[in-house]
Motif scaffolding. Structure first.
Motif, PDB file in Angstrom:
ATOM      1  N   ILE A  18     -10.678 -36.120 -41.272  1.00  0.00           N
ATOM      2  CA  ILE A  18     -11.513 -34.960 -41.180  1.00  0.00           C
ATOM      3  C   ILE A  18     -10.902 -33.639 -42.051  1.00  0.00           C
ATOM      4  N   ILE A  19      -9.527 -34.300 -43.067  1.00  0.00           N
ATOM      5  CA  ILE A  19      -9.400 -33.640 -44.193  1.00  0.00           C
ATOM      6  C   ILE A  19     -10.293 -34.427 -45.049  1.00  0.00           C
ATOM      7  N   LYS A  21     -13.403 -35.981 -45.160  1.00  0.00           N
ATOM      8  CA  LYS A  21     -14.387 -35.746 -45.041  1.00  0.00           C
ATOM      9  C   LYS A  21     -15.262 -34.237 -45.910  1.00  0.00           C
ATOM     10  N   LYS A  22     -13.806 -33.296 -46.144  1.00  0.00           N
ATOM     11  CA  LYS A  22     -13.997 -31.829 -46.777  1.00  0.00           C
ATOM     12  C   LYS A  22     -14.127 -31.949 -48.176  1.00  0.00           C
ATOM     13  N   PHE A  23     -14.027 -32.715 -48.774  1.00  0.00           N
ATOM     14  CA  PHE A  23     -13.972 -33.563 -50.256  1.00  0.00           C
ATOM     15  C   PHE A  23     -15.235 -34.120 -50.670  1.00  0.00           C
ATOM     16  N   ASN A  24     -16.239 -33.947 -51.687  1.00  0.00           N
ATOM     17  CA  ASN A  24     -16.776 -34.442 -52.036  1.00  0.00           C
ATOM     18  C   ASN A  24     -15.991 -36.182 -52.200  1.00  0.00           C
ATOM     19  N   ASN A  25     -17.408 -37.388 -51.812  1.00  0.00           N
ATOM     20  CA  ASN A  25     -16.809 -38.898 -51.458  1.00  0.00           C
ATOM     21  C   ASN A  25     -15.923 -39.837 -52.872  1.00  0.00           C
TER      22      ASN A  25
END
Length: 100
Positions: A18-19, A21-25
């Protein structure tokens, strides 16, 4: 009440996903690749590896998200070879093709 120290490795995989997924891949892969086996397993999930965007498009122009050669070299020499079989598409500027 005593204070406790909880680290990243103390969190369950579901919370880490979850954490992350908040960032750019690209940021997730670049920052966490080769930290440890558990994080490698999490970030090699198709959520982070199936589609990679190396550029950001704005109207008729784009910004290269990998602006430094050291970042590009690490992606091309270490990260992409490890996840190559999981990548379904890459969005990049044509000048990057010679490196990829």
């Amino acid at each position: 009440m005593e204070y406790s120290c909880i680290g990243l490795n103390d969190l369950p995989d579901e919370i880490l996903m979850i954490i992350f997924k908040k960032f750019n891949n690209l940021d997730v892969l670049y920052s966490l690749q080769a930290v440890n086996q558990r994080l490698n397993q999490i970030i090699h999930d198709p959520i982070f590896t199936s589609g990679l965007t190396f550029v950001k498009w704005f109207s008729h122009n784009f910004i290269n998200l990998i602006s430094r050669d050291t970042i590009l070299k690490r992606f091309c020499l270490q990260i992409l070879p490890e996840i190559h079989d999981k990548i379904k598409w890459l969005d990049h500027e044509s000048s990057l093709m010679k490196y990829i």
